[in-house]
Write a protein that holds these residues in place. Structure first.
Motif, PDB file in Angstrom:
ATOM      1  N   ALA A  77       0.811  -1.225   0.000  1.00  0.00           N
ATOM      2  CA  ALA A  77       0.000   0.000   0.000  1.00  0.00           C
ATOM      3  C   ALA A  77       0.838   1.266   0.000  1.00  0.00           C
ATOM      4  O   ALA A  77       0.314   2.355  -0.283  1.00  0.00           O
ATOM      5  N   LEU A  78       2.129   1.167   0.306  1.00  0.00           N
ATOM      6  CA  LEU A  78       2.944   2.365   0.495  1.00  0.00           C
ATOM      7  C   LEU A  78       3.099   3.247  -0.745  1.00  0.00           C
ATOM      8  O   LEU A  78       3.095   4.482  -0.610  1.00  0.00           O
ATOM      9  N   PRO A  79       3.232   2.708  -1.951  1.00  0.00           N
ATOM     10  CA  PRO A  79       3.368   3.614  -3.104  1.00  0.00           C
ATOM     11  C   PRO A  79       2.184   4.568  -3.248  1.00  0.00           C
ATOM     12  O   PRO A  79       2.377   5.769  -3.482  1.00  0.00           O
ATOM     13  N   GLU A  80       0.957   4.052  -3.099  1.00  0.00           N
ATOM     14  CA  GLU A  80      -0.221   4.914  -3.223  1.00  0.00           C
ATOM     15  C   GLU A  80      -0.350   5.844  -2.024  1.00  0.00           C
ATOM     16  O   GLU A  80      -0.627   7.041  -2.169  1.00  0.00           O
ATOM     17  N   LEU A  81      -0.125   5.314  -0.807  1.00  0.00           N
ATOM     18  CA  LEU A  81      -0.250   6.137   0.396  1.00  0.00           C
ATOM     19  C   LEU A  81       0.803   7.237   0.421  1.00  0.00           C
ATOM     20  O   LEU A  81       0.525   8.365   0.822  1.00  0.00           O
ATOM     21  N   GLY A  82       2.008   6.915  -0.004  1.00  0.00           N
ATOM     22  CA  GLY A  82       3.089   7.898   0.026  1.00  0.00           C
ATOM     23  C   GLY A  82       2.801   9.126  -0.808  1.00  0.00           C
ATOM     24  O   GLY A  82       3.339  10.204  -0.541  1.00  0.00           O
ATOM     25  N   ALA A  83       1.918   8.974  -1.810  1.00  0.00           N
ATOM     26  CA  ALA A  83       1.593  10.100  -2.679  1.00  0.00           C
ATOM     27  C   ALA A  83       0.354  10.870  -2.228  1.00  0.00           C
ATOM     28  O   ALA A  83       0.023  11.899  -2.808  1.00  0.00           O
ATOM     29  N   SER A  84      -0.342  10.370  -1.189  1.00  0.00           N
ATOM     30  CA  SER A  84      -1.622  10.988  -0.826  1.00  0.00           C
ATOM     31  C   SER A  84      -1.739  11.389   0.640  1.00  0.00           C
ATOM     32  O   SER A  84      -2.769  11.930   1.044  1.00  0.00           O
ATOM     33  N   VAL A  85      -0.706  11.119   1.450  1.00  0.00           N
ATOM     34  CA  VAL A  85      -0.762  11.508   2.857  1.00  0.00           C
ATOM     35  C   VAL A  85       0.468  12.340   3.201  1.00  0.00           C
ATOM     36  O   VAL A  85       1.462  12.351   2.472  1.00  0.00           O
ATOM     37  N   SER A  86       0.382  13.036   4.349  1.00  0.00           N
ATOM     38  CA  SER A  86       1.511  13.864   4.787  1.00  0.00           C
ATOM     39  C   SER A  86       2.358  13.169   5.847  1.00  0.00           C
ATOM     40  O   SER A  86       3.415  13.663   6.223  1.00  0.00           O
ATOM     41  N   GLY A  87       1.891  12.011   6.343  1.00  0.00           N
ATOM     42  CA  GLY A  87       2.645  11.297   7.361  1.00  0.00           C
ATOM     43  C   GLY A  87       1.938  10.017   7.764  1.00  0.00           C
ATOM     44  O   GLY A  87       0.837   9.707   7.285  1.00  0.00           O
ATOM     45  N   PHE A  88       2.568   9.259   8.664  1.00  0.00           N
ATOM     46  CA  PHE A  88       2.042   7.966   9.103  1.00  0.00           C
ATOM     47  C   PHE A  88       2.017   7.898  10.632  1.00  0.00           C
ATOM     48  O   PHE A  88       2.865   8.490  11.312  1.00  0.00           O
ATOM     49  N   ALA A  89       1.040   7.160  11.157  1.00  0.00           N
ATOM     50  CA  ALA A  89       0.954   6.845  12.579  1.00  0.00           C
ATOM     51  C   ALA A  89       0.954   5.332  12.717  1.00  0.00           C
ATOM     52  O   ALA A  89       0.163   4.651  12.049  1.00  0.00           O
ATOM     53  N   VAL A  90       1.835   4.788  13.551  1.00  0.00           N
ATOM     54  CA  VAL A  90       1.969   3.340  13.708  1.00  0.00           C
ATOM     55  C   VAL A  90       1.679   2.961  15.155  1.00  0.00           C
ATOM     56  O   VAL A  90       2.265   3.528  16.086  1.00  0.00           O
ATOM     57  N   CYS A  91       0.771   2.005  15.331  1.00  0.00           N
ATOM     58  CA  CYS A  91       0.456   1.521  16.678  1.00  0.00           C
ATOM     59  C   CYS A  91       0.372   0.002  16.657  1.00  0.00           C
ATOM     60  O   CYS A  91      -0.385  -0.575  15.858  1.00  0.00           O
ATOM     61  N   ALA A  92       1.146  -0.643  17.501  1.00  0.00           N
ATOM     62  CA  ALA A  92       1.154  -2.101  17.584  1.00  0.00           C
ATOM     63  C   ALA A  92       0.610  -2.556  18.939  1.00  0.00           C
ATOM     64  O   ALA A  92       0.744  -1.857  19.947  1.00  0.00           O
ATOM     65  N   TYR A  93       0.007  -3.716  18.935  1.00  0.00           N
ATOM     66  CA  TYR A  93      -0.584  -4.305  20.138  1.00  0.00           C
ATOM     67  C   TYR A  93       0.497  -4.515  21.199  1.00  0.00           C
ATOM     68  O   TYR A  93       1.524  -5.145  20.952  1.00  0.00           O
ATOM     69  N   PHE A  94       0.280  -3.937  22.386  1.00  0.00           N
ATOM     70  CA  PHE A  94       1.220  -4.009  23.507  1.00  0.00           C
ATOM     71  C   PHE A  94       2.629  -3.544  23.128  1.00  0.00           C
ATOM     72  O   PHE A  94       3.632  -4.093  23.583  1.00  0.00           O
ATOM     73  N   ALA A  95       2.698  -2.498  22.305  1.00  0.00           N
ATOM     74  CA  ALA A  95       4.011  -1.950  21.933  1.00  0.00           C
ATOM     75  C   ALA A  95       4.732  -1.355  23.121  1.00  0.00           C
ATOM     76  O   ALA A  95       5.958  -1.216  23.096  1.00  0.00           O
ATOM     77  N   THR A  96       3.987  -0.982  24.174  1.00  0.00           N
ATOM     78  CA  THR A  96       4.643  -0.430  25.360  1.00  0.00           C
ATOM     79  C   THR A  96       5.438  -1.501  26.098  1.00  0.00           C
ATOM     80  O   THR A  96       6.294  -1.172  26.914  1.00  0.00           O
ATOM     81  N   ARG A  97       5.136  -2.772  25.836  1.00  0.00           N
ATOM     82  CA  ARG A  97       5.894  -3.866  26.456  1.00  0.00           C
ATOM     83  C   ARG A  97       6.991  -4.398  25.540  1.00  0.00           C
ATOM     84  O   ARG A  97       7.922  -5.046  25.997  1.00  0.00           O
ATOM     85  N   ASN A  98       6.841  -4.132  24.236  1.00  0.00           N
ATOM     86  CA  ASN A  98       7.883  -4.501  23.284  1.00  0.00           C
ATOM     87  C   ASN A  98       7.614  -3.738  21.979  1.00  0.00           C
ATOM     88  O   ASN A  98       6.655  -4.041  21.275  1.00  0.00           O
ATOM     89  N   PRO A  99       8.439  -2.757  21.648  1.00  0.00           N
ATOM     90  CA  PRO A  99       8.167  -1.909  20.475  1.00  0.00           C
ATOM     91  C   PRO A  99       8.740  -2.449  19.164  1.00  0.00           C
ATOM     92  O   PRO A  99       8.742  -1.737  18.160  1.00  0.00           O
TER      93      PRO A  99
END
Length: 675
Positions: A143-165
């Motif tokens: 999805a990155l080629p299309e998204l890279g041309a249409s958004v100004s940035g990305f937000a990433v959130c993973a399940y229990f990332a506070t315990r292991n990022p």
């Protein structure tokens, strides 16, 4: 200027608000509270923030007769992030959810915050002890080629990332490699559990990056041009100072920056330890409580624009009520009420001052019409932001955007259907278009209580609004003066309501808004009813903001206590920005995935120990080092660090059983200044 003042370091405070940019020059000399040497205001220029900043700062330097090289520290607060969230503005970003399902979007307001922005779900994530599920980023990579041309940035959130990022780091690195766009990972912003709310906070942070980046870049560019070689600091939402580079990466932490600075400034100017502080600006009114000289912090995270974030900030309630609030009329009532906000409009007086005949000729044309129109007194104009921020517009949005230019265009000429009104509102929400219309600031110009913009344009807007019809088909007001009085009276009444609502909420009372409305309504009603009700605050109100002397003049009788408006109330935020301290924290958690194994999650590392004491000692060492590094990045070389540990244990058959430990280090110190 005295010799003592000359030998003392000078500090420059800047506050970039929705309408005005304030500047203040302050010296530690001149008594316990220091001395304000000069202050000034200039209009905030959203298309090029450097213009407003330079206008305010140049005026301050000229008034004080100061050599710019004598300034040793520059500190800035801003309401831009707060206003953007209240008004639903920000860049278009892509949300990447790792280990979550679509059902998680329904929690904590995440779906509402996401709106029409894209979201990508990827398998992966961790459990509560940091053990990993299988990560698959193939869908994201595709999805990155299309998204890279249409958004100004990305937000990433993973399940229990506070315990292991680890999975957030993998996604972040992939996105940066393929797109080069800014990426915010949730573990960088909060160590708290609660994936959807952490995702919400990360999403909002990503939306704000371009806005805060432009603000910092504009300020740094201006300072360089003026030969001011001083560190640049930014006020965070908890009132602490951080370096500009720190704020650029974590702009979400600047929500409530301006209000937090105003609390510091209010305490500094009045010496009051206990007060309700109400700061009225162009877009919002921000209300908070001072207790024993310190602002109350919200342990659950700041709520702005209806979204509960994980950002530690002052326990501030932000309302879409200010001098530039949209004035509207209650629909379908025989005697319709005046409604204010929450949206900000460009006041017609301001639009008239900037664009002259282009504004007044359209208002005069509408006045010549035999009957009032629903779109009377409204004009649309581009904000002037870079064209790249218009990426991702729909066909209807792009078509309408093309019709709007740098000169205001009357909305009744622009729109050909009601459906297009929603399209226009979406362009406003994206920060691409401003709508000009009748506001309390215009009402103040009509009544001669404000005189800095075009009073003629304000009067035309008031005439158009007064022509509107009530439920009986009659004009709602007999004159521009009459409708303007109603608007200003409404603003004072609503100010009392939001102050009382905040007090009731701080006391833990349910239905705070309803009760506050009823009490204020009884106070102003000539027929208060059978049941006599009254209320009084236990502490005075400190009124802040350039318009506070006007709008808060009748406030005391409505809240039952004094209203103190300090001498430098118009630059309280800018003053608060230069008298604060750097304060940062770091957290680690120690868990026990199985008996005899102690897992330390700190920063971006996860380590296992066989001994509890060794694990706790390692966690304390880690957070102390992380806090020291963050304090240096945040702008202080003299941080004092305090470490505290909180344990969760149980007792089984008389034996202590370790469950979890939470270790926190807090580093604080004065910001470094130029030598």
């Amino acid at each position: 200027m005295t010799a003592k003042t000359k030998s003392s370091p000078l500090f420059l405070g800047i506050d970039t608000g929705g309408t005005y940019t304030d500047a203040v020059l302050w010296s530690e000399a001149g008594g316990p509270s220091g001395k304000v040497l000069a202050k000034a205001k200039a209009l905030t220029t959203r298309h090029d923030l450097a213009v407003g900043i330079s206008g305010a700062v140049d005026a301050v330097l000229q008034k004080a007769g100061t050599d710019p090289a004598a300034i040793k520290l520059v500190s800035m607060s801003t309401t831009l992030a707060t206003n953007a969230l209240v008004e639903g503005q920000g860049g278009r970003v892509a949300l990447v959810m790792i280990g979550f399902s679509e059902g998680d979007l329904a929690r904590d307001g995440l779906k509402a915050a996401l709106g029409t922005d894209p979201v990508v779900f990827c398998p992966g994530g961790h459990d509560v002890h940091g053990n990993a599920a299988k990560l698959d980023l193939s869908g994201l990579e595709a999805a990155l080629p299309e998204l890279g041309a249409s958004v100004s940035g990305f937000a990433v959130c993973a399940y229990f990332a506070t315990r292991n990022p680890a999975h957030e780091l993998a996604a972040r690195d992939l996105i940066r490699e393929k797109t080069g766009l800014p990426v915010t990972a949730s573990h960088e912003l909060s160590a708290k559990l609660g994936g959807p709310r952490r995702a919400l906070t990360t999403l909002l942070n990503a939306r704000l990056i371009s806005m805060i980046d432009r603000l910092v870049a504009a300020t740094e560019g201006f300072l360089g041009q003026r030969g001011i070689a001083a560190p640049l600091m930014v006020v965070r939402g908890d009132g602490a100072l951080v370096s500009a580079a720190f704020a650029r990466q974590r702009p979400i932490e600047t929500i409530l920056s301006g209000p937090a600075a105003s609390l510091v400034g209010a305490r500094h100017m009045t010496g009051l330890d206990n007060a309700v502080v109400s700061d009225i600006g162009g877009t919002t009114t921000d209300v908070a409580v001072l207790d024993q000289g310190r602002p109350r912090l919200d342990p659950e995270g700041a709520t702005v624009g209806g979204f509960r974030t994980m950002v530690e900030a002052v326990a501030m309630r932000t309302f879409g009520l200010g001098g530039d609030s949209e004035v509207a009329l209650e629909d379908g009532a025989l005697n319709p009420r005046i409604l204010l906000g929450p949206r900000r409009l460009v006041p017609l007086a301001l639009a008239g001052m900037i664009h002259g005949e282009a504004v007044t000729s359209e208002l005069e044309r509408q006045l010549r019409a035999p009957n009032p129109g629903r779109m009377d007194g409204r004009l649309a104009v581009r904000t002037g932001v870079p064209e790249r921020l218009a990426a991702g517009l729909t066909g209807a949005e792009a078509k309408l955007y093309e019709l709007i230019g740098a000169v205001p265009l009357a909305v009744d000429r622009l729109l050909t259907s009601n459906a297009q009104n929603a399209t226009l509102n979406r362009l406003v929400s994206r920060g691409l278009v401003h709508v000009a219309g009748f506001t309390p600031s215009d009402a103040a110009h009509v009544l001669g209580k404000q005189a800095n913009w075009d009073a003629a344009a304000a009067r035309l807007g008031a005439e158009l609004f007064a022509r509107r019809r009530d439920g009986r088909g009659q004009s709602i007001a007999a004159s521009p003066e009459a409708i303007s009085e109603r608007v200003l009276t409404t603003l004072t009444r609503l100010s009392a309501e939001v102050i009382l609502e905040t007090a009731f909420a701080e006391d833990g009372l349910d239905g705070a808004a309803t009760v506050a409305h009823a009490l204020v309504q009884r106070a102003v009603d000539s027929h208060p009813g059978i049941a006599r009700l009254s209320v009084a605050l236990d502490r005075p109100v400190i009124g802040l903001g350039a318009s506070a002397p006007l709008h808060y003049a009748g406030l005391a009788e409505l809240v039952g206590n004094d209203c103190v408006v300090p001498r430098d109330t118009d630059v309280a935020n800018a003053l608060g920005a230069v008298v604060g301290q750097v304060r940062v924290s770091a957290e680690a958690r120690v868990s026990q995935p199985k008996e005899g194994l102690f897992r330390v999650a700190s920063g971006e590392t996860v380590r296992d120990f066989r001994d509890e004491a060794a694990a706790i000692a390692a966690a304390e060492t880690d957070v102390r080092a992380i806090a020291a590094g963050r304090a240096k990045d945040a702008g202080t070389d003299s941080a004092e660090i305090e470490v505290a540990s909180e344990f969760r244990v149980s007792t089984v058959e008389g034996q202590r059983m370790f469950i979890e430990a939470h270790v926190v280090a807090v580093a604080s110190g004065r910001p470094r200044i130029a030598v």
